[in-house]
Write a protein that holds these residues in place. Structure first.
Motif, PDB file in Angstrom:
ATOM      1  N   ILE A  87       0.843  -1.205   0.000  1.00 57.69           N
ATOM      2  CA  ILE A  87       0.000   0.000   0.000  1.00 57.69           C
ATOM      3  C   ILE A  87       0.874   1.249   0.000  1.00 57.69           C
ATOM      4  O   ILE A  87       0.634   2.190  -0.749  1.00 57.69           O
ATOM      5  CB  ILE A  87      -0.936   0.014   1.228  1.00 57.69           C
ATOM      6  CG1 ILE A  87      -2.045  -1.030   1.059  1.00 57.69           C
ATOM      7  CG2 ILE A  87      -1.552   1.388   1.436  1.00 57.69           C
ATOM      8  CD1 ILE A  87      -2.949  -1.152   2.280  1.00 57.69           C
ATOM      9  N   SER A  88       1.903   1.217   0.850  1.00 60.99           N
ATOM     10  CA  SER A  88       2.767   2.394   0.961  1.00 60.99           C
ATOM     11  C   SER A  88       3.568   2.638  -0.308  1.00 60.99           C
ATOM     12  O   SER A  88       4.092   3.725  -0.528  1.00 60.99           O
ATOM     13  CB  SER A  88       3.711   2.240   2.156  1.00 60.99           C
ATOM     14  OG  SER A  88       4.741   1.319   1.843  1.00 60.99           O
ATOM     15  N   LYS A  89       3.660   1.612  -1.156  1.00 64.30           N
ATOM     16  CA  LYS A  89       4.355   1.778  -2.424  1.00 64.30           C
ATOM     17  C   LYS A  89       3.403   2.313  -3.498  1.00 64.30           C
ATOM     18  O   LYS A  89       3.781   2.465  -4.669  1.00 64.30           O
ATOM     19  CB  LYS A  89       4.943   0.440  -2.880  1.00 64.30           C
ATOM     20  CG  LYS A  89       6.257   0.089  -2.176  1.00 64.30           C
ATOM     21  CD  LYS A  89       6.627  -1.365  -2.335  1.00 64.30           C
ATOM     22  CE  LYS A  89       6.764  -1.804  -3.773  1.00 64.30           C
ATOM     23  NZ  LYS A  89       6.986  -3.288  -3.867  1.00 64.30           N
ATOM     24  N   GLY A  90       2.141   2.535  -3.106  1.00 65.04           N
ATOM     25  CA  GLY A  90       1.170   3.105  -4.034  1.00 65.04           C
ATOM     26  C   GLY A  90       0.444   2.076  -4.889  1.00 65.04           C
ATOM     27  O   GLY A  90      -0.164   2.434  -5.895  1.00 65.04           O
ATOM     28  N   GLN A  91       0.482   0.817  -4.501  1.00 63.75           N
ATOM     29  CA  GLN A  91      -0.158  -0.239  -5.274  1.00 63.75           C
ATOM     30  C   GLN A  91      -1.670  -0.283  -5.038  1.00 63.75           C
ATOM     31  O   GLN A  91      -2.134  -0.025  -3.939  1.00 63.75           O
ATOM     32  CB  GLN A  91       0.435  -1.594  -4.870  1.00 63.75           C
ATOM     33  CG  GLN A  91       1.946  -1.698  -5.024  1.00 63.75           C
ATOM     34  CD  GLN A  91       2.357  -2.026  -6.431  1.00 63.75           C
ATOM     35  OE1 GLN A  91       2.362  -1.148  -7.298  1.00 63.75           O
ATOM     36  NE2 GLN A  91       2.696  -3.260  -6.676  1.00 63.75           N
ATOM     37  N   ARG A 123      -6.646   4.169   3.186  1.00 63.88           N
ATOM     38  CA  ARG A 123      -5.300   3.611   3.049  1.00 63.88           C
ATOM     39  C   ARG A 123      -4.227   4.691   3.101  1.00 63.88           C
ATOM     40  O   ARG A 123      -3.118   4.450   3.582  1.00 63.88           O
ATOM     41  CB  ARG A 123      -5.173   2.809   1.756  1.00 63.88           C
ATOM     42  CG  ARG A 123      -5.673   3.527   0.524  1.00 63.88           C
ATOM     43  CD  ARG A 123      -5.349   2.762  -0.727  1.00 63.88           C
ATOM     44  NE  ARG A 123      -5.835   1.394  -0.663  1.00 63.88           N
ATOM     45  CZ  ARG A 123      -5.289   0.373  -1.289  1.00 63.88           C
ATOM     46  NH1 ARG A 123      -4.232   0.557  -2.031  1.00 63.88           N
ATOM     47  NH2 ARG A 123      -5.809  -0.815  -1.196  1.00 63.88           N
ATOM     48  N   THR A 124      -4.577   5.887   2.625  1.00 54.19           N
ATOM     49  CA  THR A 124      -3.597   6.977   2.693  1.00 54.19           C
ATOM     50  C   THR A 124      -3.303   7.339   4.151  1.00 54.19           C
ATOM     51  O   THR A 124      -2.167   7.653   4.504  1.00 54.19           O
ATOM     52  CB  THR A 124      -4.110   8.233   1.963  1.00 54.19           C
ATOM     53  OG1 THR A 124      -5.444   8.499   2.350  1.00 54.19           O
ATOM     54  CG2 THR A 124      -4.065   8.034   0.451  1.00 54.19           C
ATOM     55  N   ILE A 127      -0.997   4.780   5.667  1.00 57.43           N
ATOM     56  CA  ILE A 127       0.403   5.041   5.319  1.00 57.43           C
ATOM     57  C   ILE A 127       0.992   6.059   6.297  1.00 57.43           C
ATOM     58  O   ILE A 127       2.055   5.860   6.877  1.00 57.43           O
ATOM     59  CB  ILE A 127       0.526   5.591   3.881  1.00 57.43           C
ATOM     60  CG1 ILE A 127       0.066   4.543   2.871  1.00 57.43           C
ATOM     61  CG2 ILE A 127       1.957   6.020   3.585  1.00 57.43           C
ATOM     62  CD1 ILE A 127      -0.021   5.070   1.443  1.00 57.43           C
ATOM     63  N   GLN A 128       0.266   7.145   6.475  1.00 58.21           N
ATOM     64  CA  GLN A 128       0.703   8.223   7.353  1.00 58.21           C
ATOM     65  C   GLN A 128       0.916   7.724   8.785  1.00 58.21           C
ATOM     66  O   GLN A 128       1.961   7.961   9.387  1.00 58.21           O
ATOM     67  CB  GLN A 128      -0.361   9.332   7.324  1.00 58.21           C
ATOM     68  CG  GLN A 128      -0.246  10.391   8.401  1.00 58.21           C
ATOM     69  CD  GLN A 128       0.976  11.262   8.224  1.00 58.21           C
ATOM     70  OE1 GLN A 128       1.627  11.218   7.191  1.00 58.21           O
ATOM     71  NE2 GLN A 128       1.295  12.045   9.232  1.00 58.21           N
TER      72      GLN A 128
ATOM     73  N   SER B  88      -1.084  13.658   1.343  1.00 57.12           N
ATOM     74  CA  SER B  88      -0.028  12.912   2.039  1.00 57.12           C
ATOM     75  C   SER B  88      -0.312  12.793   3.531  1.00 57.12           C
ATOM     76  O   SER B  88       0.261  11.944   4.210  1.00 57.12           O
ATOM     77  CB  SER B  88       1.324  13.585   1.822  1.00 57.12           C
ATOM     78  OG  SER B  88       1.417  14.761   2.594  1.00 57.12           O
ATOM     79  N   THR B 124      -2.212   7.269  -3.657  1.00 58.88           N
ATOM     80  CA  THR B 124      -1.154   6.639  -2.862  1.00 58.88           C
ATOM     81  C   THR B 124       0.171   6.635  -3.628  1.00 58.88           C
ATOM     82  O   THR B 124       1.243   6.819  -3.051  1.00 58.88           O
ATOM     83  CB  THR B 124      -1.527   5.190  -2.488  1.00 58.88           C
ATOM     84  OG1 THR B 124      -1.989   4.511  -3.640  1.00 58.88           O
ATOM     85  CG2 THR B 124      -2.602   5.165  -1.425  1.00 58.88           C
ATOM     86  N   GLN B 125       0.060   6.434  -4.947  1.00 54.58           N
ATOM     87  CA  GLN B 125       1.257   6.446  -5.775  1.00 54.58           C
ATOM     88  C   GLN B 125       1.815   7.870  -5.867  1.00 54.58           C
ATOM     89  O   GLN B 125       3.033   8.060  -5.918  1.00 54.58           O
ATOM     90  CB  GLN B 125       0.915   5.926  -7.167  1.00 54.58           C
ATOM     91  CG  GLN B 125       2.097   5.357  -7.919  1.00 54.58           C
ATOM     92  CD  GLN B 125       1.667   4.656  -9.193  1.00 54.58           C
ATOM     93  OE1 GLN B 125       0.949   5.221 -10.017  1.00 54.58           O
ATOM     94  NE2 GLN B 125       2.098   3.411  -9.359  1.00 54.58           N
ATOM     95  N   ILE B 127       1.726  10.059  -3.516  1.00 51.19           N
ATOM     96  CA  ILE B 127       2.456  10.289  -2.265  1.00 51.19           C
ATOM     97  C   ILE B 127       3.865   9.724  -2.393  1.00 51.19           C
ATOM     98  O   ILE B 127       4.858  10.397  -2.098  1.00 51.19           O
ATOM     99  CB  ILE B 127       1.731   9.605  -1.078  1.00 51.19           C
ATOM    100  CG1 ILE B 127       0.360  10.244  -0.845  1.00 51.19           C
ATOM    101  CG2 ILE B 127       2.573   9.689   0.182  1.00 51.19           C
ATOM    102  CD1 ILE B 127      -0.482   9.503   0.187  1.00 51.19           C
ATOM    103  N   GLN B 128       3.945   8.488  -2.836  1.00 52.67           N
ATOM    104  CA  GLN B 128       5.223   7.789  -3.001  1.00 52.67           C
ATOM    105  C   GLN B 128       6.160   8.550  -3.933  1.00 52.67           C
ATOM    106  O   GLN B 128       7.321   8.809  -3.596  1.00 52.67           O
ATOM    107  CB  GLN B 128       4.936   6.376  -3.539  1.00 52.67           C
ATOM    108  CG  GLN B 128       6.141   5.612  -4.028  1.00 52.67           C
ATOM    109  CD  GLN B 128       7.090   5.239  -2.913  1.00 52.67           C
ATOM    110  OE1 GLN B 128       6.783   5.389  -1.741  1.00 52.67           O
ATOM    111  NE2 GLN B 128       8.268   4.776  -3.291  1.00 52.67           N
ATOM    112  N   LYS B 131       7.369  11.885  -2.547  1.00 50.10           N
ATOM    113  CA  LYS B 131       8.403  11.709  -1.519  1.00 50.10           C
ATOM    114  C   LYS B 131       9.746  11.369  -2.159  1.00 50.10           C
ATOM    115  O   LYS B 131      10.786  11.836  -1.698  1.00 50.10           O
ATOM    116  CB  LYS B 131       7.985  10.613  -0.546  1.00 50.10           C
ATOM    117  CG  LYS B 131       6.933  11.135   0.417  1.00 50.10           C
ATOM    118  CD  LYS B 131       6.782  10.272   1.663  1.00 50.10           C
ATOM    119  CE  LYS B 131       5.882  11.003   2.666  1.00 50.10           C
ATOM    120  NZ  LYS B 131       4.998  10.115   3.408  1.00 50.10           N
TER     121      LYS B 131
END
Lengths: 136, 136
Positions: A87-91, A123-124, A127-128, B88, B124-125, B127-128, B131
């Motif tokens: 998720i944190s990779k933006g998938q 999900r955002t 991540i935060q 973000s 989400t992507q 954000i990645q 960053k």
DNA sequence: TTGGCACTCATACTAAAGTACCAAAATCAT
DNA sequence: ATGATTTTGGTACTTTAGTATGAGTGCCAA
């Protein structure tokens, strides 16, 4: 902690020796007072730099290494954690499903559980929050 | 740079004065050599700490300040950037709309433009990517 | 061996997110 | 002043995301 005590003890002893040596050297007339003062100044300048560097390093390291305990603390399972990383990779859910060789339904289940455990609405936000508590 | 030169000049002058004073004080018999050495040691220790702190601070700042050019490079406007920051932070379109005092439609427009400019498929992507290029 | 837990998957929704297209203001530099 | 850009907003639609619920499988410890 034991290491710190040892290092400081050694440091104090070394300083005392330095004091005595400098005093003796001056009295015996081998060295000028300017030289003694300069040596003392340089030594303490270096000590100041080293002590400060260590202090700052200790403040920086925790940010990278507090993760593992927190994950267990929140009850996040291995699979859920893998999903969190994706998720944190933006998938997207579909992309995560393909990478982990499971169905999108399964990913959705994991995501829902993650949101509950991280107390996030999206999900955002997950991540935060995950970044704030240092688990990613 | 001018400031650095000025500070160092002042520092050197102050040190020379300190040297002379300590030498005079010792010769005149008002102070013991232990006291003079201790003062010199403390002063240089503090100087060491301060110098080191400044050096490390200068190394840390660049990581935070490479952003502005990239933002312009990608053609991201002020408003779009504000939206990016909100994204973000894990905010939803509705929440962003309320904080920036605009409608959700407007936020959606900004988000769509951001995704194009950042070449991302999802927020989400975005954000990645943001960053990675150091704009958040 | 059996209850608990992690992992898996499905269906059926609801709710966000995102796209496409258009258009009126506000701002800004020439 | 005016053309260009930014900001704003709407409608209509498609696509993801997220929730709720139920259920089958495998593993591990009591």
């Amino acid at each position: 902690m034991k290491k710190t005590i040892f290092v400081f003890s050694a440091l104090i002893i070394a300083l005392l020796i330095l004091f005595q040596l400098s005093k003796y050297a001056y009295i015996s007339g081998d060295l000028s007072i300017e030289f003694v003062i300069a040596v003392i100044a340089i030594v303490f300048f270096i000590i100041g730099v080293i002590i400060n560097k260590k202090t700052l390093r200790k403040k920086a390291i925790p940010d990278i290494s507090i993760n593992t305990e927190k994950i267990a603390e929140l009850g996040i399972s291995k699979r859920e954690y893998e999903v969190l990383l994706q998720i944190s990779k933006g998938q997207s859910n579909k992309e995560i499903a393909d990478e982990l060789f499971v169905s999108e339904s399964t990913v959705k289940t994991h995501v829902s559980n993650l949101l509950l455990k991280l107390d996030a609405k999206r999900r955002t936000q997950a991540i935060q929050k995950a970044k704030n508590i240092g688990i990613i």
